[in-house]
Every structure is written in structure tokens, then in C-alpha cells.
Design a protein around this motif. Structure first.
Motif, PDB file in Angstrom:
ATOM      1  N   ASN A   1       0.844  -0.925  -0.365  1.00  0.00           N
ATOM      2  CA  ASN A   1       0.285   0.241   0.331  1.00  0.00           C
ATOM      3  C   ASN A   1       0.951   1.891   0.088  1.00  0.00           C
ATOM      4  OD1 ASN A   1      -2.167  -1.309  -0.065  1.00  0.00           O
ATOM      5  ND2 ASN A   1      -2.263  -1.578   2.312  1.00  0.00           N
ATOM      6  N   ASN A   2       1.884   1.280   0.121  1.00  0.00           N
ATOM      7  CA  ASN A   2       2.950   2.083   0.157  1.00  0.00           C
ATOM      8  C   ASN A   2       4.137   2.536  -0.888  1.00  0.00           C
ATOM      9  OD1 ASN A   2       2.763   3.040   3.499  1.00  0.00           O
ATOM     10  ND2 ASN A   2       3.479   0.951   4.183  1.00  0.00           N
ATOM     11  N   SER A   3       3.830   3.439  -0.955  1.00  0.00           N
ATOM     12  CA  SER A   3       4.012   4.095  -2.473  1.00  0.00           C
ATOM     13  C   SER A   3       6.445   3.445  -2.485  1.00  0.00           C
ATOM     14  CB  SER A   3       4.123   5.439  -2.730  1.00  0.00           C
ATOM     15  OG  SER A   3       3.330   6.116  -3.415  1.00  0.00           O
ATOM     16  N   ASN A   4       6.478   3.858  -1.278  1.00  0.00           N
ATOM     17  CA  ASN A   4       8.306   3.083  -1.290  1.00  0.00           C
ATOM     18  C   ASN A   4       8.326   1.692  -1.260  1.00  0.00           C
ATOM     19  OD1 ASN A   4       9.092   5.602  -1.046  1.00  0.00           O
ATOM     20  ND2 ASN A   4       9.377   5.713   1.378  1.00  0.00           N
ATOM     21  N   TYR A   5       7.689   0.804  -1.109  1.00  0.00           N
ATOM     22  CA  TYR A   5       7.487  -0.789  -1.807  1.00  0.00           C
ATOM     23  C   TYR A   5       7.636  -0.594  -3.045  1.00  0.00           C
ATOM     24  CZ  TYR A   5       6.129  -5.687  -2.203  1.00  0.00           C
ATOM     25  OH  TYR A   5       6.257  -6.631  -1.958  1.00  0.00           O
ATOM     26  N   TRP A   6       6.840   0.698  -3.832  1.00  0.00           N
ATOM     27  CA  TRP A   6       7.474  -0.220  -4.995  1.00  0.00           C
ATOM     28  C   TRP A   6       8.476   0.800  -5.775  1.00  0.00           C
ATOM     29  CZ3 TRP A   6       4.133  -3.679  -6.608  1.00  0.00           C
ATOM     30  CH2 TRP A   6       3.249  -3.933  -6.348  1.00  0.00           C
ATOM     31  N   LEU A   7       9.042   2.154  -5.338  1.00  0.00           N
ATOM     32  CA  LEU A   7       9.979   1.913  -5.217  1.00  0.00           C
ATOM     33  C   LEU A   7      11.474   1.577  -5.596  1.00  0.00           C
ATOM     34  CD1 LEU A   7      11.895   5.207  -6.156  1.00  0.00           C
ATOM     35  CD2 LEU A   7      11.762   6.099  -4.074  1.00  0.00           C
ATOM     36  N   LYS A   8      11.071   0.949  -4.504  1.00  0.00           N
ATOM     37  CA  LYS A   8      12.434   0.438  -3.318  1.00  0.00           C
ATOM     38  C   LYS A   8      12.058  -1.234  -4.887  1.00  0.00           C
ATOM     39  CE  LYS A   8      13.991  -2.980   0.086  1.00  0.00           C
ATOM     40  NZ  LYS A   8      14.253  -4.089  -0.760  1.00  0.00           N
ATOM     41  N   MET A   9      11.637  -1.720  -5.007  1.00  0.00           N
ATOM     42  CA  MET A   9      11.549  -2.534  -6.233  1.00  0.00           C
ATOM     43  C   MET A   9      12.071  -2.722  -7.174  1.00  0.00           C
ATOM     44  SD  MET A   9       8.166  -5.184  -7.067  1.00  0.00           S
ATOM     45  CE  MET A   9       7.624  -5.578  -5.804  1.00  0.00           C
ATOM     46  N   GLY A  10      11.763  -1.128  -7.857  1.00  0.00           N
ATOM     47  CA  GLY A  10      11.807  -0.912  -9.162  1.00  0.00           C
ATOM     48  C   GLY A  10      13.510  -0.731  -8.963  1.00  0.00           C
TER      49      GLY A  10
END
Length: 557
Positions: A33-42
Motif C-alpha cells: 500500500n506504500n509508494s516506497n515499496y514499489w520505489l524500492k522494488m524498481g
């Protein structure tokens, strides 16, 4: 109503309630649910791309894993099924082992005469590097279906990566969960105007028109490159004239009285070669791979059983990963390297009978074989490719909620006009076609109370076919690769590209002299440490700078 009747009614009602309520698997992480989760994955994925080495040393070994019928949809659904079955999570966020390979491409699968291919003609493409006509084996486009005469013309007959490897003094082998004479593997060693000419009986109905040709089973035992293959495993005792059970259906019983297994054994004995002929898991485990030159494993009369139905005892059929383990242990003895072709053939058969659960279990068994192989070889000297020959017409449709049981039902959807529950997986055609007309409108079955997760459940199909004859699909399939020259898979390619990458990487066939080509880099330092070359150093520096910038952004967001 009697007490027994009331009890039966209660059980039926409970079952209906249970199966009418869709199973939903939880998401593995609330951080989604957190934007940073996807930024970290990217960031991690970009870093991996920046640091990805290009191995340009010659591939000593090549292993081609081919999931028959494992198209894009099947791959996606298998990923979800794996996550739900093995991890108990929603599954969409997971991956199959080959999805982590550093290189991927799409392959065009058409035939010369068909928009949608079959396994035999596809085999000519990815094994021989030549597009061919529907239902033909190991021959080029000048040979039409059933044209025996044209298939005997030398310039129409193809050689495969398996033969190229043998000519380079490498050991070779193949494994399949279908017959050892079936379409896909036959393309590696046989030449035939009809993929069904697996034994002499199938040829006789064509009379003198086929008399001059040799059946595929005989080609495996008598001809080059078949007779020189060090490891052959699969089903097909019937086609080879060596059945153990007489009650089995007549798929292709030999009428010439030949026992080709006995002929294979005699051939090895006459040449003073050690060998093992095995028919059960117990016998396979007993093979001394350090002191056996040739291994022939025939584990059933026709195809091997589905993984859902397999006898897992030592007296039954081995798991595909067990066959792979024995094959690699034998082949890796070769100082010159090896070529191994592994087909998960029953994925295709399960989809033809529109049995999703069986198909998905076959994919997961196939994945176990790939995982095991990766632990047994060094991918700095071994090119490993995972691909498919064609797709199928199974679709993943509707708007099921995240984590919905991939084999289950969707009970509520505003988009479905009849308001009835539906399965996420359906087929564009198949014997599951089941519509009726009530005088006012076309209606479909109500799935309330139906266990759609059962291995024998047949999903709804859009068009009717004969039983067990759902058709292939014609869209592109994926190729996943790791190891030397894997980066040559980089865009949408013709399916023939697979054969040429394998040959180029291993310096065989049309590229047998590529060791000496000035334009082909061969860097010993890369072979020893693929991350030590200048391109990797540049990538490392770029990656560090990129990560630093992103880290600063995250801190100050």
C-alpha cells in the motif's frame, strides 16, 4: 424425510455453501500500500539491470527446457497457482524460477502454411533453425504433410542442434514426459512427412506412398543422430515394440514384430558399450552414471502419467526432476560438454483435455526440474533456456479479486450479465462447450456447488471441439535465458532464433568455427569472473550513483 435423507441434504447444502464462496488468498505484504515499496522494488530491478554481465565465453553445455504449450497465459496462471499452493499467498506477486533469468525475448510461432503451429513443425524451428509445414518433422518447407517422397530428398532433410552437438564431440540426451517418438523430441533426431508415423502401423494406411519411409521409432534406434544419443528418457514402450502391459489402448502398436529396445541393446553390446535400460523409478535410481555410457528409460506404454495421477512409489514412473538429475550426472562426464533437451510434454496434453489443474501441476513439476538443473551446472559455462513451442487457448478473464483461487470461481461481478458465478480460467474452444437455449436466451451452467478446483473439472469453452482436442493458440511465446550469450535473446524473434543462439553460444553447427572469428569476443577474464570486465565496472559505478540518488530522494520524500 428419514434421518439419513436429512443428513444427505445437510451435507449437500454445506458443500454448496463451501464451494459457492470463493477462496481468497491473502497478500504477503501490507507494504504494497506504500509508494516506497514499489520505489524500492524498481530501484533493485534497475540495479540488477545495470550490473548484468554479458557472458561471451563459449558455452561448454547447453540445456533447452521446453514446456510444451506453456504460453504466456499458462505461465502467468502457473505463477499464481504456485504462490497460492506453496506459499498460501495471493500468488500474483510471485515468480517462477525462469522469470528471474536475466534475459527474455518473445518468439513468433507460426508455420509456413498455418497461422497456429503444432509441436512438430515448431520443433523444426527451435531445434533446427528452419520454419516448416504443419505436422511435419525435421524437414523443410518443400515437404508437405504426408509427402514421403519429398522427405527423402537430402536437401529437404534438416539437422538439429542435437546433431550439431554430436558433430562437435559433445554428449547428447533428451527427456520427455510424452513418448520418446513424440513430435517435439522427434524433431531433434527424425525426418518424417507425418509426425504420427511413430511406428510402422501408422504408415501402412498410406500404402505405397509411405513405404519408402522409415517410422520415427526406427530412426531413433537405427539412424544418426538417434543411435548416438547417450540419454533417452520418456514413455513410448508401445511404439518401440516393447510393451509391458497388453491391456493398454492401441495407440501405435508395431506390426513388423520388431522389438526396438532389444535392437538398441544388441547394438550397444556389439559395439562394446555399457548401457542401462530402465522402466521404473527404482531401476532409474540404480543406474551407475559414472560407468554407464548409454541410458534408455521407457517408463510407460504411451505417455507418462500426469503428475496428479503418477504412481510415486519406486515401482512407478519417475518425476521429471529425477530424470534430469540422472541425465546431467551422466552427460557432465563429457570433457567436450553436452546438449540436453528436456520437454515438459504433458502440460500440452492436459490443456488439450481442458484440465487446468493437471496442466498447472505439470508446470510446477517442470519448474522443479529446472531448479534442480541450475544447482548441478555452472551457468558461466552452461547456457540454459526455458521456452515453449506454442500456446493454448486457455484464458484468464473477468475481474476476479486479488488472491482469488486461480482454479476457483468469482461469485459476484457487475460485468457478467447473467449474474451467475464464473471461473477465472476458461477456454476459447474445447469439449467444455455447454450452452443451451431456454426459449428466451442462451444460458450457461450455474457453478454454485461445483468444485472447480478438482483435477477432473472441465471449464466452459466458447466453441465446441471433439473430446480432448482443444486447440493450440497462435500468439508469441517467451524465451528465458541465462548463461553464455543469453543476451542474444533481446526482442521479438523468429522461433528459429533459438537454434542459432544455441549453436553460436556453443560453437556448433553453422558456427562450428566461431572460436576463431575475430568478431566474436572470448575473454578468459570474463570466463573466470564475469563481473570484472570494463562494461560491468562501468555498470557498477553507474549503479552506485543511481542508488545514491534514489536513497537521497527516499530520505527527503
Amino acid at each position: 424425510m428419514t434421518s439419513l435423507g436429512m443428513m444427505i441434504t445437510l451435507v449437500v447444502l454445506v458443500a454448496a455453501i463451501v464451494y459457492s464462496k470463493a477462496t481468497v488468498f491473502p497478500r504477503p505484504s501490507a507494504d504494497e500500500n506504500n509508494s516506497n515499496y514499489w520505489l524500492k522494488m524498481g530501484t533493485e530491478e534497475i540495479e540488477a539491470a545495470l550490473l548484468k554481465p554479458k557472458l561471451t565465453n563459449t558455452a561448454k553445455n547447453v540445456i533447452l527446457f521446453m514446456g510444451d504449450g506453456m504460453g504466456i497465459t499458462v505461465n502467468t496462471v502457473s505463477r499464481i497457482y504456485k504462490g497460492q499452493k506453496k506459499n498460501g499467498y495471493s500468488g500474483e506477486e510471485g515468480h517462477l524460477v525462469w522469470e528471474k533469468f536475466p534475459n527474455i525475448a518473445l518468439l513468433k510461432t507460426y508455420d509456413l502454411d498455418m497461422q497456429v503451429s503444432d509441436s512438430a513443425s515448431a520443433g523444426a524451428a527451435y531445434l533446427c533453425g528452419v520454419k516448416a509445414n504443419y505436422y511435419t518433422v525435421g524437414v523443410n518447407g518443400h515437404v508437405k504433410f504426408n509427402d514421403c517422397e519429398a522427405s527423402l530428398i537430402e536437401e529437404n532433410r534438416l539437422t538439429s542442434i542435437l546433431q550439431w552437438a554430436q558433430e562437435a564431440k559433445k554428449d547428447t540426451g533428451f527427456i520427455t514426459t510424452t513418448q520418446v517418438t513424440h513430435a517435439s523430441v522427434a524433431a531433434a533426431y527424425a525426418k518424417s512427412a507425418n509426425r504420427k508415423w511413430q511406428c510402422d502401423k501408422k504408415m501402412k494406411k498410406f500404402g505405397q506412398g509411405a513405404a519408402a519411409c522409415k517410422d520415427i521409432a526406427r530412426q531413433l534406434v537405427e539412424d544418426v543422430p538417434g543411435k548416438h544419443i547417450k540419454v533417452v528418457m520418456g514413455g513410448g514402450r508401445q511404439e518401440m515394440g516393447s510393451p509391458k502391459r497388453d491391456e493398454i489402448e492401441d495407440n501405435c502398436k508395431r506390426t513388423d514384430g520388431r522389438n526396438l529396445v532389444r535392437d538398441w541393446i544388441s547394438q550397444k553390446e556389439e559395439n562394446g558399450k555399457s548401457y542401462a535400460y530402465v522402466t521404473t523409478t527404482r531401476e532409474l535410481h540404480s543406474v551407475d552414471t559414472n560407468n554407464t555410457e548409454y541410458i534408455l528409460g521407457l517408463f510407460d506404454e504411451i505417455h507418462l502419467p500426469y503428475e496428479t495421477d503418477r504412481d510415486t512409489s519406486l515401482d512407478g514412473c519417475p518425476h521429471i526432476k529425477e530424470m534430469v538429475e540422472v541425465a546431467i550426472n551422466r552427460l557432465k562426464r563429457s570433457d567436450n560438454g553436452f546438449f540436453l533437451f528436456v520437454e515438459g510434454g504433458m502440460i500440452d496434453n492436459a490443456l488439450h483435455i481442458t484440465s487446468p489443474k493437471r496442466a498447472l501441476e505439470e508446470v510446477l513439476a517442470f519448474e522443479e526440474a529446472v531448479e534442480l538443473a541450475l544447482t548441478m551446472v555452472n551457468t558461466e559455462e552452461t547456457l540454459v533456456i526455458v521456452t515453449a513451442d506454442h500456446s493454448h487457448v486457455m484464458t484468464m478473464n473477468g475481474y476476479p479479486p486479488r488472491g482469488n483461487d486461480i482454479l476457483g470461481i468469482v461469485t459476484e461481478s457487475e460485468d457478467i450479465s447473467d449474474g451467475l458465478p464464473f471461473t477465472t480460467l476458461t477456454f476459447a474452444n474445447g469439449h467444455g462447450f455447454n450452452y443451451s437455449f431456454n426459449g428466451k436466451e442462451v444460458v450457461r451452467p450455474n457453478l454454485t456447488g461445483v468444485d472447480t478446483t478438482d483435477k477432473d473439472y472441465v471449464p466452459l469453452a466458447g466453441m465446441p471441439t471433439h473430446y480432448d482436442y482443444e486447440t493450440h493458440g497462435g500468439e508469441d511465446v517467451a524465451a528465458f535465458a541465462v548463461g553464455p550469450w543469453a543476451h542474444l535473446f533481446h526482442r521479438v524473434h523468429e522461433q528459429t532464433h533459438v537454434a542459432y543462439v544455441m549453436a553460436y553460444a556453443s560453437c556448433t553447427g553453422p558456427y562450428k568455427d566461431c572460436h576463431h572469428h575475430a568478431e566474436r569476443p572470448f575473454n578468459e577474464q570474463v570466463k573466470k569472473n564475469p563481473k570484472s570486465d570494463s562494461s560491468s565496472a562501468t555498470g557498477l559505478f553507474s549503479g552506485i550513483i543511481f542508488i545514491f540518488i534514489v536513497a537521497v530522494q527516499i530520505l527527503f520524500v
